[in-house]
Design a protein around this motif. Sequence first.
Motif, PDB file in Angstrom:
ATOM      1  N   CYS A   1      16.761  20.874  42.911  1.00 21.25           N
ATOM      2  CA  CYS A   1      16.230  20.417  44.187  1.00 21.25           C
ATOM      3  C   CYS A   1      16.160  18.888  44.264  1.00 21.25           C
ATOM      4  CB  CYS A   1      14.831  20.994  44.421  1.00 21.25           C
ATOM      5  SG  CYS A   1      14.811  22.772  44.792  1.00 21.25           S
ATOM      6  N   LEU A   2      16.170  18.233  43.120  1.00 17.86           N
ATOM      7  CA  LEU A   2      16.096  16.776  43.083  1.00 17.86           C
ATOM      8  C   LEU A   2      17.409  16.129  43.489  1.00 17.86           C
ATOM      9  CD1 LEU A   2      14.203  16.391  39.680  1.00 17.86           C
ATOM     10  CD2 LEU A   2      13.236  16.695  41.969  1.00 17.86           C
ATOM     11  N   TYR A   3      18.466  16.934  43.590  1.00 12.79           N
ATOM     12  CA  TYR A   3      19.803  16.410  43.893  1.00 12.79           C
ATOM     13  C   TYR A   3      20.315  16.936  45.231  1.00 12.79           C
ATOM     14  CZ  TYR A   3      19.650  14.990  39.018  1.00 12.79           C
ATOM     15  OH  TYR A   3      19.290  14.417  37.824  1.00 12.79           O
ATOM     16  N   SER A   4      19.407  17.214  46.139  1.00 11.44           N
ATOM     17  CA  SER A   4      19.781  17.772  47.435  1.00 11.44           C
ATOM     18  C   SER A   4      20.522  16.747  48.288  1.00 11.44           C
ATOM     19  CB  SER A   4      18.522  18.249  48.178  1.00 11.44           C
ATOM     20  OG  SER A   4      18.834  18.585  49.514  1.00 11.44           O
ATOM     21  N   GLU A   5      21.485  17.222  49.055  1.00 13.17           N
ATOM     22  CA  GLU A   5      22.204  16.362  49.996  1.00 13.17           C
ATOM     23  C   GLU A   5      21.302  15.917  51.139  1.00 13.17           C
ATOM     24  OE1 GLU A   5      24.118  20.048  52.620  1.00 13.17           O
ATOM     25  OE2 GLU A   5      25.398  18.844  51.314  1.00 13.17           O
ATOM     26  N   ASN A   6      20.114  16.531  51.245  1.00 13.57           N
ATOM     27  CA  ASN A   6      19.150  16.160  52.285  1.00 13.57           C
ATOM     28  C   ASN A   6      18.350  14.916  51.925  1.00 13.57           C
ATOM     29  OD1 ASN A   6      19.459  18.501  54.184  1.00 13.57           O
ATOM     30  ND2 ASN A   6      18.891  19.631  52.346  1.00 13.57           N
ATOM     31  N   GLY A   7      18.536  14.413  50.704  1.00 16.34           N
ATOM     32  CA  GLY A   7      17.808  13.225  50.279  1.00 16.34           C
ATOM     33  C   GLY A   7      16.817  13.532  49.177  1.00 16.34           C
ATOM     34  N   ALA A   8      16.191  12.502  48.665  1.00 17.13           N
ATOM     35  CA  ALA A   8      15.242  12.655  47.565  1.00 17.13           C
ATOM     36  C   ALA A   8      13.982  13.364  48.029  1.00 17.13           C
ATOM     37  CB  ALA A   8      14.881  11.289  46.991  1.00 17.13           C
ATOM     38  N   VAL A   9      13.410  14.161  47.144  1.00 16.81           N
ATOM     39  CA  VAL A   9      12.127  14.803  47.449  1.00 16.81           C
ATOM     40  C   VAL A   9      11.040  13.730  47.431  1.00 16.81           C
ATOM     41  CG1 VAL A   9      10.425  16.506  46.733  1.00 16.81           C
ATOM     42  CG2 VAL A   9      12.858  16.987  46.421  1.00 16.81           C
ATOM     43  N   ASN A  10      10.424  13.480  48.579  1.00 16.14           N
ATOM     44  CA  ASN A  10       9.373  12.459  48.629  1.00 16.14           C
ATOM     45  C   ASN A  10       8.105  12.939  49.325  1.00 16.14           C
ATOM     46  OD1 ASN A  10      10.115  12.416  51.338  1.00 16.14           O
ATOM     47  ND2 ASN A  10      11.104  10.397  51.244  1.00 16.14           N
TER      48      ASN A  10
ATOM     49  N   ARG B   1       5.967  23.406  49.801  1.00 11.57           N
ATOM     50  CA  ARG B   1       7.299  23.180  50.360  1.00 11.57           C
ATOM     51  C   ARG B   1       7.664  21.713  50.174  1.00 11.57           C
ATOM     52  NH1 ARG B   1      10.119  25.128  56.083  1.00 11.57           N
ATOM     53  NH2 ARG B   1      12.094  25.638  55.086  1.00 11.57           N
ATOM     54  N   LEU B   2       8.901  21.487  49.766  1.00 12.28           N
ATOM     55  CA  LEU B   2       9.372  20.158  49.415  1.00 12.28           C
ATOM     56  C   LEU B   2      10.340  19.653  50.472  1.00 12.28           C
ATOM     57  CD1 LEU B   2       8.202  21.331  46.802  1.00 12.28           C
ATOM     58  CD2 LEU B   2      10.208  20.464  45.586  1.00 12.28           C
ATOM     59  N   GLY B   3      10.298  18.350  50.719  1.00 14.43           N
ATOM     60  CA  GLY B   3      11.200  17.800  51.712  1.00 14.43           C
ATOM     61  C   GLY B   3      11.428  16.316  51.548  1.00 14.43           C
ATOM     62  N   ASN B   4      12.237  15.801  52.452  1.00 16.18           N
ATOM     63  CA  ASN B   4      12.512  14.363  52.516  1.00 16.18           C
ATOM     64  C   ASN B   4      12.057  13.848  53.877  1.00 16.18           C
ATOM     65  OD1 ASN B   4      14.700  12.220  53.642  1.00 16.18           O
ATOM     66  ND2 ASN B   4      14.258  11.845  51.484  1.00 16.18           N
ATOM     67  N   ARG B   5      11.184  12.846  53.866  1.00 16.80           N
ATOM     68  CA  ARG B   5      10.681  12.240  55.098  1.00 16.80           C
ATOM     69  C   ARG B   5      11.284  10.846  55.234  1.00 16.80           C
ATOM     70  NH1 ARG B   5       4.615  13.357  55.962  1.00 16.80           N
ATOM     71  NH2 ARG B   5       5.603  15.338  56.538  1.00 16.80           N
TER      72      ARG B   5
ATOM     73  N   LEU C   1       6.762  17.582  39.930  1.00 17.06           N
ATOM     74  CA  LEU C   1       6.498  16.489  40.860  1.00 17.06           C
ATOM     75  C   LEU C   1       5.032  16.102  40.748  1.00 17.06           C
ATOM     76  CD1 LEU C   1       8.303  17.938  44.014  1.00 17.06           C
ATOM     77  CD2 LEU C   1       9.245  16.360  42.315  1.00 17.06           C
ATOM     78  N   GLN C   2       4.790  14.827  40.490  1.00 15.75           N
ATOM     79  CA  GLN C   2       3.409  14.342  40.441  1.00 15.75           C
ATOM     80  C   GLN C   2       3.046  13.804  41.819  1.00 15.75           C
ATOM     81  OE1 GLN C   2       1.988  12.073  36.974  1.00 15.75           O
ATOM     82  NE2 GLN C   2       1.166  10.574  38.410  1.00 15.75           N
ATOM     83  N   LEU C   3       1.972  14.340  42.381  1.00 10.59           N
ATOM     84  CA  LEU C   3       1.546  13.964  43.721  1.00 10.59           C
ATOM     85  C   LEU C   3       0.807  12.630  43.712  1.00 10.59           C
ATOM     86  CD1 LEU C   3       0.269  17.458  44.907  1.00 10.59           C
ATOM     87  CD2 LEU C   3       2.581  16.493  45.072  1.00 10.59           C
ATOM     88  N   ASP C   4       0.720  11.994  44.883  1.00 12.55           N
ATOM     89  CA  ASP C   4       0.105  10.671  44.968  1.00 12.55           C
ATOM     90  C   ASP C   4      -1.413  10.711  44.868  1.00 12.55           C
ATOM     91  OD1 ASP C   4      -0.205  11.943  47.430  1.00 12.55           O
ATOM     92  OD2 ASP C   4      -0.179  10.065  48.557  1.00 12.55           O
ATOM     93  N   ARG C   5      -1.992  11.917  44.974  1.00 13.23           N
ATOM     94  CA  ARG C   5      -3.452  12.050  44.854  1.00 13.23           C
ATOM     95  C   ARG C   5      -3.770  13.475  44.432  1.00 13.23           C
ATOM     96  NH1 ARG C   5      -1.981  12.574  50.102  1.00 13.23           N
ATOM     97  NH2 ARG C   5      -2.997  14.185  51.378  1.00 13.23           N
ATOM     98  N   ALA C   6      -4.987  13.662  43.980  1.00 15.51           N
ATOM     99  CA  ALA C   6      -5.404  14.985  43.507  1.00 15.51           C
ATOM    100  C   ALA C   6      -5.618  15.928  44.685  1.00 15.51           C
ATOM    101  CB  ALA C   6      -6.682  14.872  42.687  1.00 15.51           C
TER     102      ALA C   6
ATOM    103  N   VAL D   1       5.162  12.056  46.967  1.00  7.90           N
ATOM    104  CA  VAL D   1       5.555  12.250  45.570  1.00  7.90           C
ATOM    105  C   VAL D   1       5.489  10.902  44.856  1.00  7.90           C
ATOM    106  CG1 VAL D   1       7.413  12.932  44.016  1.00  7.90           C
ATOM    107  CG2 VAL D   1       7.025  14.210  46.138  1.00  7.90           C
ATOM    108  N   GLN D   2       4.613  10.822  43.880  1.00 11.18           N
ATOM    109  CA  GLN D   2       4.433   9.580  43.136  1.00 11.18           C
ATOM    110  C   GLN D   2       5.411   9.453  41.976  1.00 11.18           C
ATOM    111  OE1 GLN D   2       0.383   8.007  42.340  1.00 11.18           O
ATOM    112  NE2 GLN D   2       0.905   8.220  40.174  1.00 11.18           N
ATOM    113  N   LYS D   3       5.743  10.601  41.360  1.00  9.65           N
ATOM    114  CA  LYS D   3       6.618  10.564  40.184  1.00  9.65           C
ATOM    115  C   LYS D   3       7.395  11.869  40.092  1.00  9.65           C
ATOM    116  CE  LYS D   3       6.430   9.899  35.130  1.00  9.65           C
ATOM    117  NZ  LYS D   3       5.519   9.729  33.965  1.00  9.65           N
ATOM    118  N   ILE D   4       8.673  11.760  39.762  1.00  9.35           N
ATOM    119  CA  ILE D   4       9.532  12.921  39.545  1.00  9.35           C
ATOM    120  C   ILE D   4       9.787  13.065  38.053  1.00  9.35           C
ATOM    121  CG2 ILE D   4      11.854  13.848  39.888  1.00  9.35           C
ATOM    122  CD1 ILE D   4      11.852  12.532  42.644  1.00  9.35           C
ATOM    123  N   ILE D   5       9.526  14.270  37.522  1.00  9.01           N
ATOM    124  CA  ILE D   5       9.652  14.507  36.082  1.00  9.01           C
ATOM    125  C   ILE D   5      10.685  15.618  35.877  1.00  9.01           C
ATOM    126  CG2 ILE D   5       8.413  15.005  33.935  1.00  9.01           C
ATOM    127  CD1 ILE D   5       5.805  14.391  35.588  1.00  9.01           C
ATOM    128  N   GLU D   6      11.884  15.235  35.553  1.00 12.36           N
ATOM    129  CA  GLU D   6      12.969  16.192  35.335  1.00 12.36           C
ATOM    130  C   GLU D   6      12.991  16.622  33.870  1.00 12.36           C
ATOM    131  OE1 GLU D   6      17.720  15.597  35.140  1.00 12.36           O
ATOM    132  OE2 GLU D   6      16.817  15.091  37.083  1.00 12.36           O
TER     133      GLU D   6
END
Length: 316
Positions: A117-126, A87-91, A170-175, A149-154
Amino acid sequence: MSQVSVARLLLFVTLQVAFVLCQDPDALAKQTCNQVKRDVFEERVAISFFFANAPVRWETIDSCHGSRPLIVGGTPAEPKEFPPMARLGNRNKRNNTNWFCGGTLISHRLVLTAAHCLYSENGAVNVVRLGELDFASDQDDAEPEDFAVQKIIEYPGYNYTMLYHDIALLQLDRAVKFSVYKHPACLPFVDGDRSENFIAIGWGHKRFAGRESTKLLKVKLTNFGTRCLTTTDLDELPNGYNVSTMLCIGSAELKDTCNGDSGGPVLNYHDDYPCMYHVMGITSSGIGCETPNMPSIYTRVHYYLDWIRQEMAKSS
């Protein structure tokens, strides 16, 4: 063995692998899928006997067994049933999270989702959550874990004003440490045209303009083939439905994906492993929710395998 012999052996093995991949472009996907299954569901245990000098015998215990029937209606998912689900969100800075899209774990570091989903009015996916089941409970059989989220690849061909090529990574910040609660879905071995049914999952709205579900839900949907060529009229698809890059999926009953399910997967069971799934599509767009015989549009993952593999290689 001499260095020359070793070099020749390595060259021979490399050529053999290259030959296999040329003969079967999905060989690497199959190999990766099999490896995840072995790592998560197989355990080698020592079997010894109660007498002196008895040799130790090793056996493999495989916990990937038993098959679940396909879902006939929208119902809550079972614990550990869909480990690839994200599940993706903005914190925000106050540590409050707004969850608004779904995704699919496909490797140690990458989550597959819809580009819109990268252009949501709720903010960036992080932030990405894996291993969750019920967002309203901490007593359920789940192991939720949040990743930044370390990197977004559109996808390079995506235009956010339209829904063509609606795919991103979406590239995560860790494995991710794989377990029965969170491990990747297999990439598709086939394009999905011959699949009769799919499984859609998500925490989206139960009905149009309704509340989102706190529980992960699952539903069985049907392949509508090329029917979207004549039933789809969306402003975001000015050139119409694309049979190569999209899947047309729906139901003759009151079953559908809805708001909040965007980016989540439609899955097929693995032919040999009942504990594994193939991610066949990505929830992209639809007309309303729960409208019988009104299919929705899903991004066809198989079309983008070359791009996905290139990005997987970069993140490994």
